[in-house]
Motif scaffolding. Structure first.
Motif, PDB file in Angstrom:
ATOM      1  N   GLY A  39       0.812  -1.211   0.000  1.00 37.66           N
ATOM      2  CA  GLY A  39       0.000   0.000   0.000  1.00 37.66           C
ATOM      3  C   GLY A  39       0.845   1.260   0.000  1.00 37.66           C
ATOM      4  N   ASN A  40       0.183   2.385  -0.003  1.00 38.71           N
ATOM      5  CA  ASN A  40       0.844   3.684  -0.068  1.00 38.71           C
ATOM      6  C   ASN A  40       0.792   4.347   1.300  1.00 38.71           C
ATOM      7  OD1 ASN A  40       2.012   6.051  -1.021  1.00 38.71           O
ATOM      8  ND2 ASN A  40       0.029   6.922  -1.584  1.00 38.71           N
ATOM      9  N   TRP A  41       1.936   4.425   1.981  1.00 39.55           N
ATOM     10  CA  TRP A  41       1.972   5.088   3.279  1.00 39.55           C
ATOM     11  C   TRP A  41       1.677   6.573   3.102  1.00 39.55           C
ATOM     12  CZ3 TRP A  41       4.059   3.522   8.315  1.00 39.55           C
ATOM     13  CH2 TRP A  41       4.153   2.120   8.435  1.00 39.55           C
ATOM     14  N   GLN A  42       0.775   7.093   3.899  1.00 43.32           N
ATOM     15  CA  GLN A  42       0.425   8.508   3.839  1.00 43.32           C
ATOM     16  C   GLN A  42       1.312   9.296   4.803  1.00 43.32           C
ATOM     17  OE1 GLN A  42      -3.740   9.590   3.885  1.00 43.32           O
ATOM     18  NE2 GLN A  42      -4.357   7.513   3.308  1.00 43.32           N
ATOM     19  N   VAL A  43       1.793  10.439   4.331  1.00 41.94           N
ATOM     20  CA  VAL A  43       2.688  11.287   5.121  1.00 41.94           C
ATOM     21  C   VAL A  43       2.102  12.701   5.160  1.00 41.94           C
ATOM     22  CG1 VAL A  43       5.027  12.210   5.362  1.00 41.94           C
ATOM     23  CG2 VAL A  43       4.677   9.922   4.388  1.00 41.94           C
ATOM     24  N   ARG A  44       2.088  13.287   6.334  1.00 46.12           N
ATOM     25  CA  ARG A  44       1.649  14.671   6.486  1.00 46.12           C
ATOM     26  C   ARG A  44       2.615  15.399   7.416  1.00 46.12           C
ATOM     27  NH1 ARG A  44      -0.923  12.909   3.030  1.00 46.12           N
ATOM     28  NH2 ARG A  44      -3.170  12.966   2.648  1.00 46.12           N
ATOM     29  N   VAL A  45       2.880  16.656   7.096  1.00 48.77           N
ATOM     30  CA  VAL A  45       3.637  17.529   7.995  1.00 48.77           C
ATOM     31  C   VAL A  45       2.649  18.509   8.595  1.00 48.77           C
ATOM     32  CG1 VAL A  45       5.452  19.259   8.194  1.00 48.77           C
ATOM     33  CG2 VAL A  45       5.776  17.283   6.696  1.00 48.77           C
ATOM     34  N   PHE A  46       2.612  18.584   9.927  1.00 50.23           N
ATOM     35  CA  PHE A  46       1.641  19.421  10.622  1.00 50.23           C
ATOM     36  C   PHE A  46       2.313  20.669  11.188  1.00 50.23           C
ATOM     37  CE2 PHE A  46      -0.076  15.125  10.771  1.00 50.23           C
ATOM     38  CZ  PHE A  46      -1.381  15.332  10.357  1.00 50.23           C
ATOM     39  N   ASP A  47       1.622  21.788  11.059  1.00 55.01           N
ATOM     40  CA  ASP A  47       2.119  23.062  11.570  1.00 55.01           C
ATOM     41  C   ASP A  47       1.917  23.088  13.081  1.00 55.01           C
ATOM     42  OD1 ASP A  47       3.028  25.592  11.909  1.00 55.01           O
ATOM     43  OD2 ASP A  47       1.361  26.595  10.894  1.00 55.01           O
ATOM     44  N   ASP A  48       2.931  22.614  13.796  1.00 59.13           N
ATOM     45  CA  ASP A  48       2.857  22.481  15.249  1.00 59.13           C
ATOM     46  C   ASP A  48       4.270  22.654  15.802  1.00 59.13           C
ATOM     47  OD1 ASP A  48       2.827  21.262  17.942  1.00 59.13           O
ATOM     48  OD2 ASP A  48       0.784  20.662  17.427  1.00 59.13           O
ATOM     49  N   ASP A  49       4.425  23.519  16.789  1.00 62.29           N
ATOM     50  CA  ASP A  49       5.760  23.843  17.314  1.00 62.29           C
ATOM     51  C   ASP A  49       6.372  22.733  18.164  1.00 62.29           C
ATOM     52  OD1 ASP A  49       5.721  26.293  16.081  1.00 62.29           O
ATOM     53  OD2 ASP A  49       4.934  27.363  17.833  1.00 62.29           O
ATOM     54  N   SER A  50       5.586  21.752  18.596  1.00 61.84           N
ATOM     55  CA  SER A  50       6.137  20.694  19.445  1.00 61.84           C
ATOM     56  C   SER A  50       7.013  19.763  18.623  1.00 61.84           C
ATOM     57  CB  SER A  50       5.009  19.901  20.116  1.00 61.84           C
ATOM     58  OG  SER A  50       4.177  19.299  19.140  1.00 61.84           O
ATOM     59  N   ALA A  51       8.085  19.286  19.254  1.00 59.96           N
ATOM     60  CA  ALA A  51       9.032  18.391  18.572  1.00 59.96           C
ATOM     61  C   ALA A  51       8.493  16.970  18.631  1.00 59.96           C
ATOM     62  CB  ALA A  51      10.408  18.480  19.225  1.00 59.96           C
ATOM     63  N   ASN A  52       7.603  16.669  17.706  1.00 65.39           N
ATOM     64  CA  ASN A  52       6.892  15.397  17.789  1.00 65.39           C
ATOM     65  C   ASN A  52       6.709  14.800  16.399  1.00 65.39           C
ATOM     66  OD1 ASN A  52       5.564  13.303  19.080  1.00 65.39           O
ATOM     67  ND2 ASN A  52       3.567  14.298  18.963  1.00 65.39           N
ATOM     68  N   ALA A  53       6.548  13.480  16.370  1.00 66.16           N
ATOM     69  CA  ALA A  53       6.192  12.749  15.164  1.00 66.16           C
ATOM     70  C   ALA A  53       5.484  11.481  15.603  1.00 66.16           C
ATOM     71  CB  ALA A  53       7.424  12.415  14.322  1.00 66.16           C
ATOM     72  N   PHE A  54       4.780  10.841  14.684  1.00 66.97           N
ATOM     73  CA  PHE A  54       4.085   9.608  15.035  1.00 66.97           C
ATOM     74  C   PHE A  54       3.869   8.777  13.775  1.00 66.97           C
ATOM     75  CE2 PHE A  54       0.836  12.764  14.051  1.00 66.97           C
ATOM     76  CZ  PHE A  54      -0.020  12.088  13.191  1.00 66.97           C
ATOM     77  N   ALA A  55       3.623   7.495  13.977  1.00 61.94           N
ATOM     78  CA  ALA A  55       3.195   6.602  12.910  1.00 61.94           C
ATOM     79  C   ALA A  55       2.058   5.763  13.464  1.00 61.94           C
ATOM     80  CB  ALA A  55       4.340   5.722  12.422  1.00 61.94           C
ATOM     81  N   LEU A  56       1.081   5.465  12.619  1.00 66.81           N
ATOM     82  CA  LEU A  56      -0.107   4.751  13.057  1.00 66.81           C
ATOM     83  C   LEU A  56      -0.298   3.476  12.259  1.00 66.81           C
ATOM     84  CD1 LEU A  56      -2.573   7.790  13.278  1.00 66.81           C
ATOM     85  CD2 LEU A  56      -1.427   6.640  15.184  1.00 66.81           C
ATOM     86  N   PRO A  57      -0.920   2.458  12.863  1.00 68.52           N
ATOM     87  CA  PRO A  57      -1.236   1.236  12.106  1.00 68.52           C
ATOM     88  C   PRO A  57      -2.044   1.569  10.866  1.00 68.52           C
ATOM     89  CG  PRO A  57      -1.639   0.914  14.459  1.00 68.52           C
ATOM     90  CD  PRO A  57      -1.358   2.377  14.276  1.00 68.52           C
ATOM     91  N   GLY A  58      -1.774   0.865   9.793  1.00 61.68           N
ATOM     92  CA  GLY A  58      -2.438   1.121   8.527  1.00 61.68           C
ATOM     93  C   GLY A  58      -1.588   1.919   7.563  1.00 61.68           C
ATOM     94  N   GLY A  59      -0.463   2.478   8.035  1.00 59.36           N
ATOM     95  CA  GLY A  59       0.450   3.178   7.142  1.00 59.36           C
ATOM     96  C   GLY A  59       0.277   4.684   7.118  1.00 59.36           C
ATOM     97  N   TYR A  60       0.387   5.334   8.275  1.00 57.14           N
ATOM     98  CA  TYR A  60       0.223   6.780   8.374  1.00 57.14           C
ATOM     99  C   TYR A  60       1.381   7.369   9.181  1.00 57.14           C
ATOM    100  CZ  TYR A  60      -4.492   5.276   7.158  1.00 57.14           C
ATOM    101  OH  TYR A  60      -5.563   4.671   6.544  1.00 57.14           O
ATOM    102  N   VAL A  61       1.982   8.432   8.661  1.00 59.75           N
ATOM    103  CA  VAL A  61       3.098   9.095   9.338  1.00 59.75           C
ATOM    104  C   VAL A  61       2.786  10.584   9.444  1.00 59.75           C
ATOM    105  CG1 VAL A  61       5.532   9.754   9.165  1.00 59.75           C
ATOM    106  CG2 VAL A  61       4.835   7.418   8.619  1.00 59.75           C
ATOM    107  N   GLY A  62       2.958  11.123  10.640  1.00 59.03           N
ATOM    108  CA  GLY A  62       2.793  12.557  10.855  1.00 59.03           C
ATOM    109  C   GLY A  62       4.053  13.142  11.476  1.00 59.03           C
ATOM    110  N   VAL A  63       4.473  14.302  10.981  1.00 60.04           N
ATOM    111  CA  VAL A  63       5.667  14.979  11.491  1.00 60.04           C
ATOM    112  C   VAL A  63       5.304  16.420  11.805  1.00 60.04           C
ATOM    113  CG1 VAL A  63       8.057  15.650  11.014  1.00 60.04           C
ATOM    114  CG2 VAL A  63       7.153  13.512  10.053  1.00 60.04           C
TER     115      VAL A  63
END
Length: 264
Positions: A81-105
């Motif tokens: 499948g195609n992992w989805q990636v998003r960059v979020f406008d948030d000042d905290s030094a955080n990132a995450f990945a979720l089951p199903g293929g989702y990455v947020g930075v």
């Protein structure tokens, strides 16, 4: 009390039937199906996007490039499948990945991660959580702990104000003695898996130590380690440094094989 005994035996049987093994060889409790977790991951990612603005351009291209390079090294089932990636406008030094293929930075993390290799250390760590099914294990452990406390309460006849105080104390003991250390174990395991993933993708695993030194210099108080779901910065850096001799050969092999991601 016979029904309590049967309930305890049934719970133990369910736990034994749901035991799996993590990528590092550690036994795990997994009561949920992968399909359930994938649906929960999709819902959580959709809600997160509704709550925070996303960023495109160079930050997105960098996060996308690093993620794609790491995903390409995953086992066949995990990279489907195609992992989805998003960059979020948030000042905290955080990132995450979720089951199903989702990455947020978060953009705050991209300010601390000075190189693509340092960003790969975080994204590899987060994908390591997904690869090791930590969300399943954490939810399953909480369910089993709550069931165990209910059995204890019923068996001991803990009713009334005095019983509530005892159960509250037992709940605190479960929180600090089981659930939080369990989460720290997840973090340490994800650190190991993240080093392997970034090294296999051709990112220098030594950048992980530099990243966490940056995080430490960035400030922000930490609770005592025994009260936290994450290891302290010092413990994490020491663990990463201890693992480097085992992953540097993987990095060198990846470079010889032509895996040299250009994510600048």
């Amino acid at each position: 009390m016979r029904w309590i005994h049967c309930l305890a035996v049934g719970a133990l049987g369910l736990a034994l039937a749901a035991c799996t093994t993590s990528p590092t060889g550690r036994s795990q409790l997994a009561l949920m199906s992968d399909d359930q977790l994938d649906r929960m991951g999709a819902q959580a990612f959709a809600e997160y996007q509704q709550e925070r603005p996303t960023v495109g351009g160079a930050p997105y291209r960098l996060a996308r490039c690093v993620t794609d390079a790491i995903v390409a090294t995953l086992p066949p089932g995990a990279r489907d499948g195609n992992w989805q990636v998003r960059v979020f406008d948030d000042d905290s030094a955080n990132a995450f990945a979720l089951p199903g293929g989702y990455v947020g930075v978060h953009t705050g993390l991209m300010e601390i991660a000075e190189t693509p290799d340092q960003l790969a250390a975080v994204i590899g760590h987060e994908i390591g959580h997904v690869l090791a099914r930590h969300a399943n294990e954490r939810a399953s452990t909480q369910t089993a702990t709550q069931l165990g406390l209910s059995v204890v309460s019923s068996a001991a006849g803990l009713e009334g104000p005095g019983g509530e105080q005892v159960m509250a104390a037992l709940g605190m003991g479960a929180q600090y003695g089981i659930l939080l250390p369990f989460s720290r174990r997840h973090e340490s395991e994800a650190d190991v898996l993240g080093l392997r993933l970034m090294a296999d993708a051709g990112f220098d695993p030594r950048a992980s130590v530099a990243l966490w030194r940056n995080m430490s210099r960035a400030g922000g108080g930490q609770p005592p380690e025994w009260m936290s779901t994450h290891p302290s910065h010092g413990s994490r850096i020491a663990g990463l440094e201890a693992e480097l001799p085992r992953v540097l050969p993987r990095y060198e092999q990846a470079r010889r094989a032509g895996r040299t991601p250009s994510c600048d």
